[in-house]
Design an enzyme around this catalytic site. Structure first.
Site, mmCIF file in Angstrom:
data_model
loop_
_atom_site.group_PDB
_atom_site.id
_atom_site.type_symbol
_atom_site.label_atom_id
_atom_site.label_comp_id
_atom_site.label_asym_id
_atom_site.label_seq_id
_atom_site.Cartn_x
_atom_site.Cartn_y
_atom_site.Cartn_z
ATOM 1 N N SER A 155 -0.696 -3.263 -2.016
ATOM 2 C CA SER A 155 -1.606 -4.316 -2.464
ATOM 3 C C SER A 155 -1.188 -5.685 -1.926
ATOM 4 O O SER A 155 -1.141 -5.899 -0.717
ATOM 5 C CB SER A 155 -1.679 -4.314 -4.001
ATOM 6 O OG SER A 155 -2.672 -5.185 -4.463
ATOM 7 N N ASP A 179 -3.446 0.069 0.597
ATOM 8 C CA ASP A 179 -4.610 -0.646 0.080
ATOM 9 C C ASP A 179 -4.324 -2.143 -0.033
ATOM 10 O O ASP A 179 -4.254 -2.702 -1.135
ATOM 11 C CB ASP A 179 -5.054 -0.099 -1.276
ATOM 12 C CG ASP A 179 -6.549 -0.343 -1.511
ATOM 13 O OD1 ASP A 179 -7.316 -0.238 -0.541
ATOM 14 O OD2 ASP A 179 -6.945 -0.648 -2.646
ATOM 15 N N HIS A 250 -7.410 1.932 -6.466
ATOM 16 C CA HIS A 250 -6.470 1.051 -5.766
ATOM 17 C C HIS A 250 -5.119 1.731 -5.574
ATOM 18 O O HIS A 250 -4.550 1.704 -4.470
ATOM 19 C CB HIS A 250 -6.320 -0.230 -6.571
ATOM 20 C CG HIS A 250 -5.588 -1.327 -5.868
ATOM 21 N ND1 HIS A 250 -5.792 -1.657 -4.549
ATOM 22 C CD2 HIS A 250 -4.643 -2.206 -6.330
ATOM 23 C CE1 HIS A 250 -5.014 -2.674 -4.214
ATOM 24 N NE2 HIS A 250 -4.302 -3.013 -5.276
#
Length: 441
Positions: A155, A179, A250
């Site tokens: 992330s 991601d 996610h």
């Protein structure tokens, strides 16, 4: 991420490369992530950045790199080996009072795959406040070769890894973005986010590009799982918590990458201009730009050997809902005789002991050939039968449907398996048609 953190990492890199040779006893207590509550955050009583080292010699008990090492007082761990590659895991945004999930599993999977150093960065204080402040502040003022370093960022940690790569002028060996975060980064310049210029090889795995992840390609190769958005199994309400439900898509990138390191099956991507084109069966080889070798998640440089490397190349693949997430890509191709009106059919692939794969197709009057890529839990040679139904509305259903052929094949076609084809098929109203296959893998 603050400049102070970046400087800390640079000093750490210098320190650990000269740390080998001191074989002092390992620490008695295993290092662990900060688990800060709001009062502690305001008081600032804990380390702002910590580094945990895991190797095959201490895989179950992380050692802590302390600030003393950064001050060059040589209070370092005895486990770091500068002759081995180093993986640096950087977590993303996390709420106060929580610990990043999946980091330990990823570290252990890396160590099972290869003998190396795994550094896990704990930057909770600057990763746990308001998300927009993290983004604004992550790059403000606050003996090993560069090629041997591989950053794996989840992330927001993907962009932090990219900024570290920028400081090293793109000479880090590899960056894997799991991601990469999307909010406030989608319109950022390449300098302000992860980009292919940040390392010698940059890859990204996209699983939530319509919410928390980024929708644009940011690496040399970008894997878009199931189109990069909604992931199988993430729509159920029986997940452990609301947080798990909201972040399921996610966090799937981390789970898939960790699972891929076990090599129980391959997660293969296909280069294509869009997910829709891929599903339509228009991208079933990897000739361009990979000269026939499809990239795979988890392998060294994703198994890519072409020179020069592609840039921002989007590849697509389908996965299942649970580990190891691997699905066999099946291409269904059929040719239908002219129709009086449109028709709806359902084609089902059946393998005993596995869930059935249902594929719904709408047949139009002005089309004759149809192609569709779908995911099946078993390989082509283990498919026991195929079934087709005419499923249109009762009063508007097309009459008998004539098929010149129905063929199913597995892609990529690298093992020389011939397609399974059936010719001259007639499907009447309300009468399912099926055909059994007898094959040996």
């Amino acid at each position: 991420m603050a400049w102070k953190w970046i400087k800390t990492f640079v000093y750490l890199s210098m320190c650990v490369t000269s740390a080998v040779g001191n074989k002092q006893a390992s620490q008695k207590k295993c290092a662990d992530f900060n688990n800060t509550i709001w009062q502690q955050y305001r008081q600032g009583i804990k380390l702002r950045v910590q580094y945990f080292l895991l190797t095959r010699n201490n895989a179950d008990c992380a050692s802590l790199f302390t600030q003393d090492c950064l001050n060059q007082t040589q209070k370092h761990t005895a486990y770091f080996n500068s002759s081995l590659p180093t993986k640096v895991i950087v977590h993303g945004y996390r709420p106060l009072g929580s610990k990043p999930s999946g980091m330990s599993d990823l570290a252990k999977a890396l160590l099972r795959e290869e003998d190396l150093n795994v550094l896990v960065v704990d930057w909770e204080f600057v990763a746990s406040f308001a998300y927009n402040l993290v983004v604004e502040n992550y790059k403000e003022k606050h003996g090993s070769t560069l090629e041997s370093f591989h950053f794996i960022g989840m992330s927001l940690g993907a962009h932090v890894s990219g900024f570290v790569g920028t400081l090293f002028e793109g000479k880090l060996g590899r960056i894997t973005g799991l991601d990469p975060a999307g909010p406030m980064f989608k319109k950022a310049a390449p300098f302000d986010r992860l980009d292919s210029s940040d390392a010698l090889f940059v890859e990204a795995i996209h699983t939530d590009s319509d919410q928390f992840g980024i929708s644009i390609p940011v690496g040399h190769v970008d894997f878009f799982l199931n189109g990069g958005m909604d992931q199988p199994g993430c729509t159920h309400l029986d997940l452990a918590s609301m947080f798990d439900y909201v972040t399921c898509d996610h966090m799937r990138a981390l789970s898939v990458y960790t699972s891929a390191l076990n090599r129980s099956c391959s997660l293969t991507g296909f280069p294509c201009s869009s997910f829709e084109e891929f599903l339509a069966g228009k991208c079933i080889t990897c000739e361009d730009p990979f000269t026939g070798t499809c990239p795979q998640i988890g392998l060294l440089k994703s198994g890519i050997t072409v020179t020069p490397l592609p840039n921002h190349e989007k590849v697509y693949l389908l996965t299942t809902a649970t580990a190891p997430y691997c699905a066999h890509h099946i291409l269904v191709e059929l040719r239908v005789s002219p129709l009086d009106k449109s028709a709806d059919i359902q084609l089902t692939l059946i393998t005993v002991g596995h869930p059935e794969t249902e594929l719904k197709l709408k047949l139009n009057k002005d089309e004759m050939v149809y192609k569709k890529v779908t995911a099946h839990p078993a390989q082509l040679c283990k498919i026991d039968s195929v079934q087709v139904k005419n499923t249109g509305a009762r009063f508007f259903r097309q009459g008998d449907i004539q098929f010149a052929y129905i063929c199913i094949s597995e892609i990529p076609q690298t093992r020389g398996l011939d397609p399974l084809c059936v010719k001259n098929i007639n499907i009447g109203r309300g009468v399912p048609w099926s055909r059994d296959f007898v094959q040996v893998c």
